[in-house]
Design a protein around this motif. Structure first.
Motif, PDB file in Angstrom:
ATOM      1  N   PRO A 194       0.886  -1.458  -0.192  1.00 41.47           N
ATOM      2  CA  PRO A 194       0.002  -0.073   0.127  1.00 41.47           C
ATOM      3  C   PRO A 194       0.932   1.431   0.229  1.00 41.47           C
ATOM      4  CG  PRO A 194      -0.364  -1.023   2.551  1.00 41.47           C
ATOM      5  CD  PRO A 194       0.823  -2.263   1.607  1.00 41.47           C
ATOM      6  N   THR A 195       1.928   1.243   0.666  1.00 35.28           N
ATOM      7  CA  THR A 195       2.863   2.823   0.495  1.00 35.28           C
ATOM      8  C   THR A 195       3.455   2.640  -0.394  1.00 35.28           C
ATOM      9  OG1 THR A 195       4.320   1.139   1.454  1.00 35.28           O
ATOM     10  CG2 THR A 195       2.788   2.083   3.079  1.00 35.28           C
ATOM     11  N   TYR A 196       3.737   1.409  -1.496  1.00 33.40           N
ATOM     12  CA  TYR A 196       4.413   1.548  -3.082  1.00 33.40           C
ATOM     13  C   TYR A 196       3.292   1.832  -3.513  1.00 33.40           C
ATOM     14  CZ  TYR A 196       6.822   1.066  -7.538  1.00 33.40           C
ATOM     15  OH  TYR A 196       6.553   1.221  -8.324  1.00 33.40           O
TER      16      TYR A 196
ATOM     17  N   GLY B  62      12.695  -2.095  -1.743  1.00 37.36           N
ATOM     18  CA  GLY B  62      13.778  -1.122  -1.042  1.00 37.36           C
ATOM     19  C   GLY B  62      13.907  -0.720   0.157  1.00 37.36           C
ATOM     20  N   ARG B  63      12.747  -1.732   1.051  1.00 36.27           N
ATOM     21  CA  ARG B  63      13.587  -1.197   2.379  1.00 36.27           C
ATOM     22  C   ARG B  63      14.345  -2.639   2.766  1.00 36.27           C
ATOM     23  NH1 ARG B  63       7.317  -0.237   2.902  1.00 36.27           N
ATOM     24  NH2 ARG B  63       7.202   2.140   3.719  1.00 36.27           N
ATOM     25  N   VAL B  64      14.092  -3.365   2.246  1.00 36.83           N
ATOM     26  CA  VAL B  64      15.053  -4.568   2.356  1.00 36.83           C
ATOM     27  C   VAL B  64      16.059  -3.721   2.199  1.00 36.83           C
ATOM     28  CG1 VAL B  64      15.781  -6.764   2.015  1.00 36.83           C
ATOM     29  CG2 VAL B  64      13.435  -6.383   2.260  1.00 36.83           C
TER      30      VAL B  64
ATOM     31  N   THR C 214       3.203  -0.631   6.732  1.00 37.89           N
ATOM     32  CA  THR C 214       2.267  -0.621   7.198  1.00 37.89           C
ATOM     33  C   THR C 214       2.660  -1.563   7.898  1.00 37.89           C
ATOM     34  OG1 THR C 214       0.524  -1.229   5.934  1.00 37.89           O
ATOM     35  CG2 THR C 214       0.737   1.164   6.066  1.00 37.89           C
ATOM     36  N   THR C 215       3.081  -2.277   7.908  1.00 42.45           N
ATOM     37  CA  THR C 215       3.823  -3.879   8.624  1.00 42.45           C
ATOM     38  C   THR C 215       1.879  -4.795   8.261  1.00 42.45           C
ATOM     39  OG1 THR C 215       2.888  -3.455  10.880  1.00 42.45           O
ATOM     40  CG2 THR C 215       5.362  -3.015  10.200  1.00 42.45           C
ATOM     41  N   CYS C 216       1.706  -4.421   6.936  1.00 38.80           N
ATOM     42  CA  CYS C 216       0.007  -4.925   6.876  1.00 38.80           C
ATOM     43  C   CYS C 216       0.674  -6.090   6.261  1.00 38.80           C
ATOM     44  CB  CYS C 216      -0.418  -4.810   5.216  1.00 38.80           C
ATOM     45  SG  CYS C 216       0.812  -4.548   3.971  1.00 38.80           S
TER      46      CYS C 216
HETATM   47  S1  SF4 Z   1       4.795  -4.899   5.256  1.00 39.75           S
HETATM   48 FE1  SF4 Z   1       5.040  -2.484   5.175  1.00 39.75          FE
HETATM   49  S2  SF4 Z   1       6.536  -3.039   2.610  1.00 39.75           S
HETATM   50 FE2  SF4 Z   1       5.610  -5.161   3.455  1.00 39.75          FE
HETATM   51  S3  SF4 Z   1       3.493  -4.755   1.360  1.00 39.75           S
HETATM   52 FE3  SF4 Z   1       2.622  -4.365   3.654  1.00 39.75          FE
HETATM   53  S4  SF4 Z   1       3.560  -1.423   3.873  1.00 39.75           S
HETATM   54 FE4  SF4 Z   1       4.293  -2.806   2.248  1.00 39.75          FE
END
Ligand code: SF4
Ligand code: SF4
Length: 272
Positions: free
Chosen positions: A86-88, A100-102, A127-129
């Motif tokens: 969702p953030t991308y 990118g975070r990895v 969001t740690t979804c």
């Molecule tokens: S946990 Fe974080 S990086 Fe993974 S899909 Fe959800 S928002 Fe994106």
């Protein structure tokens, strides 16, 4: 990249044309190195694979622990995790996507990156979804990597202000919503008074106590029907600690930080 040695077999002479175009556009080979097939397998694999900095500069390694280091190294950079992050989706920024975070965590691991405000922006917008965990073909536990990154950021003083407020509220009121402790029992039906002792303790949590107000009366009804001898902590009940866990605050973490002034309060077009 694992299939790169076979790319000539698939493309034949077309590969040479593609390489010439790539060289014209990217003479220093900084864009996706290694992806156009390996000419000298051993050298190219060594030059392009992720473990090179770890071999060459072992003294700079800032390990997250063996299990998480392995998770970071298991990412094959395929980018499938873009689908559904969702953030991308909101920002279209690679550094605000799982991959990118990895990569950022990998550079924390190699010691090339230090915790910073910019890094915190990337890690705390997750969001740690867990969508990335579900779609990743390599089974990389991205959210665990992000959590570990957050722990490091908190220890370096980069807990974002909004999370500092939550931590202050938990410490002061025992819940993250800024609600008074005594209000925790307002949802209890009048006939329910917590006993001093019982064989079973029912823990409701902050959401059930302050926000989703159907849960507590329903749970009490079920306990009654099941003839369970139980009690609850009443207004002594305290946050379970899940939020601390999510934002990376651990035992002995320094919560109050002054290093996050100017932390972006915008989220794409929305205000946080
Ligand atoms: S946990 Fe974080 S990086 Fe993974 S899909 Fe959800 S928002 Fe994106
Ligand atoms: S889907 Fe998994 S392996 Fe592919 S880039 Fe994302 S985290 Fe890495």
């Amino acid at each position: 990249m694992a299939k790169s040695p076979y790319i000539r077999g698939e493309l034949g002479e077309a590969l040479d044309v593609m390489k010439q175009i790539k060289k014209a556009l990217d003479p220093n080979n900084i864009l996706n190195p290694g992806k156009m097939g390996f000419d000298d397998s051993i050298k190219d694999i060594y030059e392009n694979f992720a473990f090179k900095p770890l071999i060459e500069r072992p003294a700079e390694i800032q390990s997250f622990g063996q299990a998480l280091d392995n998770e970071i190294m298991a990412c094959i950079m395929c980018g499938f995790c873009r689908a559904g992050c969702p953030t991308y989706g909101e920002t279209s920024l690679e550094s605000i996507n799982a991959r990118g975070r990895v990569i950022l965590a990998y550079h924390l691991l190699t010691g090339r990156l230090e915790p910073s405000k910019e890094l915190a922006e990337r890690f705390y917008k997750c969001t740690t979804c867990l969508n990335c965990n579900a779609v990743c073909p390599a089974g990389v536990k991205v959210a665990d990597i992000i959590q570990a990154g957050r722990v490091r950021l908190v220890r370096a003083g980069y807990l974002p202000p909004v999370d500092q407020m939550l931590m202050a509220s938990i410490e002061r009121d025992g819940n993250p919503f800024g609600e008074a402790r005594e209000k925790r029992t307002e949802i209890y039906p009048t006939e329910f008074k917590p006993k001093e002792k019982a064989p079973t303790l029912l823990y409701f949590g902050c959401v059930a106590s302050y926000q989703d107000l159907n849960i507590v009366p329903s749970a009490l009804k079920i306990m009654k029907e099941a003839h369970v001898d139980f009690t609850s902590l009443g207004s002594k009940e305290y946050c379970c600690g899940y939020i601390d866990f999510l934002v990376g605050v651990r035992k002995n973490s320094k919560v109050v930080s002054t290093r996050m002034s100017g932390f972006s309060k915008t989220w794409g077009s929305r205000k946080l």
